[in-house]
Enzyme design. Structure first.
Site, PDB file in Angstrom:
ATOM      1  N   LYS A 165       0.819  -1.218   0.000  1.00  0.00           N
ATOM      2  CA  LYS A 165       0.000   0.000   0.000  1.00  0.00           C
ATOM      3  C   LYS A 165       0.855   1.272   0.000  1.00  0.00           C
ATOM      4  O   LYS A 165       0.414   2.284  -0.530  1.00  0.00           O
ATOM      5  CB  LYS A 165      -1.026   0.002   1.123  1.00  0.00           C
ATOM      6  CG  LYS A 165      -0.501   0.167   2.518  1.00  0.00           C
ATOM      7  CD  LYS A 165      -1.627   0.046   3.529  1.00  0.00           C
ATOM      8  CE  LYS A 165      -1.094  -0.244   4.905  1.00  0.00           C
ATOM      9  NZ  LYS A 165      -0.170   0.757   5.460  1.00  0.00           N
ATOM     10  N   ARG A 192      -7.113   3.328  11.664  1.00  0.00           N
ATOM     11  CA  ARG A 192      -6.683   1.937  11.835  1.00  0.00           C
ATOM     12  C   ARG A 192      -7.554   1.188  12.827  1.00  0.00           C
ATOM     13  O   ARG A 192      -7.323   0.010  13.062  1.00  0.00           O
ATOM     14  CB  ARG A 192      -5.258   1.976  12.404  1.00  0.00           C
ATOM     15  CG  ARG A 192      -4.207   1.237  11.642  1.00  0.00           C
ATOM     16  CD  ARG A 192      -2.899   1.527  12.357  1.00  0.00           C
ATOM     17  NE  ARG A 192      -1.830   0.670  11.965  1.00  0.00           N
ATOM     18  CZ  ARG A 192      -0.952   0.967  11.007  1.00  0.00           C
ATOM     19  NH1 ARG A 192      -1.063   2.059  10.309  1.00  0.00           N
ATOM     20  NH2 ARG A 192       0.032   0.143  10.760  1.00  0.00           N
ATOM     21  N   ARG A 217      11.371  -7.333   2.939  1.00  0.00           N
ATOM     22  CA  ARG A 217      11.555  -5.918   3.258  1.00  0.00           C
ATOM     23  C   ARG A 217      12.489  -5.756   4.465  1.00  0.00           C
ATOM     24  O   ARG A 217      13.289  -4.821   4.520  1.00  0.00           O
ATOM     25  CB  ARG A 217      10.198  -5.262   3.554  1.00  0.00           C
ATOM     26  CG  ARG A 217      10.307  -3.769   3.789  1.00  0.00           C
ATOM     27  CD  ARG A 217       8.954  -3.120   3.917  1.00  0.00           C
ATOM     28  NE  ARG A 217       8.423  -3.232   5.264  1.00  0.00           N
ATOM     29  CZ  ARG A 217       7.213  -2.817   5.642  1.00  0.00           C
ATOM     30  NH1 ARG A 217       6.416  -2.283   4.755  1.00  0.00           N
ATOM     31  NH2 ARG A 217       6.802  -2.935   6.872  1.00  0.00           N
ATOM     32  N   ARG A 239      13.971  -2.019   8.627  1.00  0.00           N
ATOM     33  CA  ARG A 239      13.096  -1.269   9.530  1.00  0.00           C
ATOM     34  C   ARG A 239      13.079  -1.933  10.889  1.00  0.00           C
ATOM     35  O   ARG A 239      12.967  -3.141  10.994  1.00  0.00           O
ATOM     36  CB  ARG A 239      11.675  -1.232   8.948  1.00  0.00           C
ATOM     37  CG  ARG A 239      11.271   0.140   8.486  1.00  0.00           C
ATOM     38  CD  ARG A 239       9.948   0.093   7.806  1.00  0.00           C
ATOM     39  NE  ARG A 239       8.854  -0.206   8.726  1.00  0.00           N
ATOM     40  CZ  ARG A 239       7.568  -0.033   8.392  1.00  0.00           C
ATOM     41  NH1 ARG A 239       7.255   0.420   7.218  1.00  0.00           N
ATOM     42  NH2 ARG A 239       6.626  -0.316   9.259  1.00  0.00           N
ATOM     43  N   ARG A 257       1.745  -6.837  14.394  1.00  0.00           N
ATOM     44  CA  ARG A 257       1.078  -5.839  13.547  1.00  0.00           C
ATOM     45  C   ARG A 257       0.023  -6.488  12.663  1.00  0.00           C
ATOM     46  O   ARG A 257      -1.044  -5.931  12.444  1.00  0.00           O
ATOM     47  CB  ARG A 257       2.117  -5.069  12.738  1.00  0.00           C
ATOM     48  CG  ARG A 257       2.699  -3.902  13.530  1.00  0.00           C
ATOM     49  CD  ARG A 257       4.117  -3.555  13.131  1.00  0.00           C
ATOM     50  NE  ARG A 257       4.283  -3.330  11.719  1.00  0.00           N
ATOM     51  CZ  ARG A 257       5.313  -3.793  11.010  1.00  0.00           C
ATOM     52  NH1 ARG A 257       6.247  -4.524  11.593  1.00  0.00           N
ATOM     53  NH2 ARG A 257       5.419  -3.520   9.738  1.00  0.00           N
TER      54      ARG A 257
HETATM   55  P1  ADP Z   1       2.819  -1.118   8.834  1.00  0.00           P
HETATM   56  O1  ADP Z   1       1.583  -0.946   8.000  1.00  0.00           O
HETATM   57  O2  ADP Z   1       3.876  -1.936   8.185  1.00  0.00           O
HETATM   58  O3  ADP Z   1       2.539  -1.544  10.239  1.00  0.00           O
HETATM   59  P2  ADP Z   1       3.020   1.792   9.144  1.00  0.00           P
HETATM   60  O4  ADP Z   1       4.116   2.581   8.568  1.00  0.00           O
HETATM   61  O5  ADP Z   1       1.653   2.016   8.633  1.00  0.00           O
HETATM   62  O6  ADP Z   1       3.508   0.292   8.936  1.00  0.00           O
HETATM   63  O7  ADP Z   1       2.967   1.960  10.734  1.00  0.00           O
HETATM   64  C1  ADP Z   1       4.085   1.734  11.526  1.00  0.00           C
HETATM   65  C2  ADP Z   1       3.741   1.920  13.000  1.00  0.00           C
HETATM   66  O8  ADP Z   1       3.339   3.286  13.238  1.00  0.00           O
HETATM   67  C3  ADP Z   1       2.573   1.085  13.525  1.00  0.00           C
HETATM   68  O9  ADP Z   1       2.945  -0.232  13.872  1.00  0.00           O
HETATM   69  C4  ADP Z   1       2.146   1.911  14.745  1.00  0.00           C
HETATM   70  O10 ADP Z   1       3.028   1.742  15.820  1.00  0.00           O
HETATM   71  C5  ADP Z   1       2.322   3.346  14.236  1.00  0.00           C
HETATM   72  N1  ADP Z   1       1.075   3.835  13.603  1.00  0.00           N
HETATM   73  C6  ADP Z   1       0.909   4.140  12.290  1.00  0.00           C
HETATM   74  N2  ADP Z   1      -0.344   4.548  12.047  1.00  0.00           N
HETATM   75  C7  ADP Z   1      -1.008   4.491  13.228  1.00  0.00           C
HETATM   76  C8  ADP Z   1      -2.340   4.759  13.641  1.00  0.00           C
HETATM   77  N3  ADP Z   1      -3.280   5.156  12.757  1.00  0.00           N
HETATM   78  N4  ADP Z   1      -2.662   4.596  14.946  1.00  0.00           N
HETATM   79  C9  ADP Z   1      -1.748   4.201  15.825  1.00  0.00           C
HETATM   80  N5  ADP Z   1      -0.474   3.901  15.519  1.00  0.00           N
HETATM   81  C10 ADP Z   1      -0.090   4.037  14.234  1.00  0.00           C
END
Ligand code: ADP
Length: 204
Positions: free
Chosen positions: A21, A96, A135, A141, A152
């Site tokens: 995405k 989320r 990745r 990361r 996650r």
């Molecule tokens: P991924 O989809 O691989 O988990 P993201 O870059 O979307 O990676 O998110 C990385 C981290 O950032 C999440 O695991 C969380 O800790 C935090 N995060 C991102 N978006 C949110 C959100 N909407 N609410 C709470 N935490 C978030």
């Protein structure tokens, strides 16, 4: 296609970790002339720059937990209030969970707007896991450890996937097969958005 450099589209892209995405989000946003608003990227930028927010969220991200809704809501509100997001945006990673959906609804309603479409990138868990493992090797990361990845994905399945029911009732979800050639997937997304009357600013 319109000739203008920007079009009005308020989009959300949803998919499990490793669904691609991030990549598809950038392509869609470029084509529509709208900014990507990625909460994960914003948190990682803060961590990298050593800000107070970054310090607050480092351990949370490394565990694969969600940052508290209030804090996340605040940074999203700030970002969506910037002038470049006035005509549209592509949200990646927010909302989320159900509470964040309510929060975003209220924010957009207060501005007289709403989401136009939710792009769901459908990828099976095994495929997600395989891509994330790759990745982890390529990007390093810090939250791509086996434990944080599994955590996650669990949060995605338990908290994020259910928000699609709410958006589905509004008739705004486009479910896209996220397996296959990346260009083909992009074309599938464009076709779905076009069918909604959402016009790209930049022709492919
Ligand atoms: P991924 O989809 O691989 O988990 P993201 O870059 O979307 O990676 O998110 C990385 C981290 O950032 C999440 O695991 C969380 O800790 C935090 N995060 C991102 N978006 C949110 C959100 N909407 N609410 C709470 N935490 C978030």
């Amino acid at each position: 296609m319109t000739a203008s450099a920007h079009s009005s589209a308020r989009l959300l892209i949803v998919g499990p970790q490793g669904s691609g995405k991030g990549t598809q989000g950038v392509r869609i946003a470029e084509a529509f002339g709208i900014p990507v608003v990625s909460t994960g990227d914003m948190f990682r930028a803060n961590i990298k720059e050593g800000t107070a927010l970054g310090a607050q969220v480092t351990a949370i991200l490394d565990r694969g937990d969600l940052v508290p809704d209030e804090l996340t809501g605040e940074i999203v509100r700030d970002r969506l209030s910037q002038p470049d997001a006035a005509q549209g945006f592509l949200l990646d990673g927010y909302p989320r969970n159900a509470a964040q959906v309510t929060h975003l609804d209220a924010f957009l309603a207060a501005h007289g707007t709403a989401l136009d479409a939710v792009v769901l990138l459908d990828v099976p868990r095994e495929e997600s896991l395989a891509r994330l493992t790759l990745r982890a090797i390529e990007q390093g990361r810090s939250d791509d450890t086996a434990q944080a990845i599994a955590h996650r994905l669990d949060i995605y399945e338990n908290e994020t996937a259910p928000i699609l029911a709410a958006y589905g009732e509004r008739g705004i979800v486009d479910r896209i097969d996220g397996v296959g050639d990346f260009d083909q997937i992009t074309d599938r997304v464009f076709a779905a958005l076009e069918a909604r009357g959402l016009e790209r600013a930049v022709a492919a």
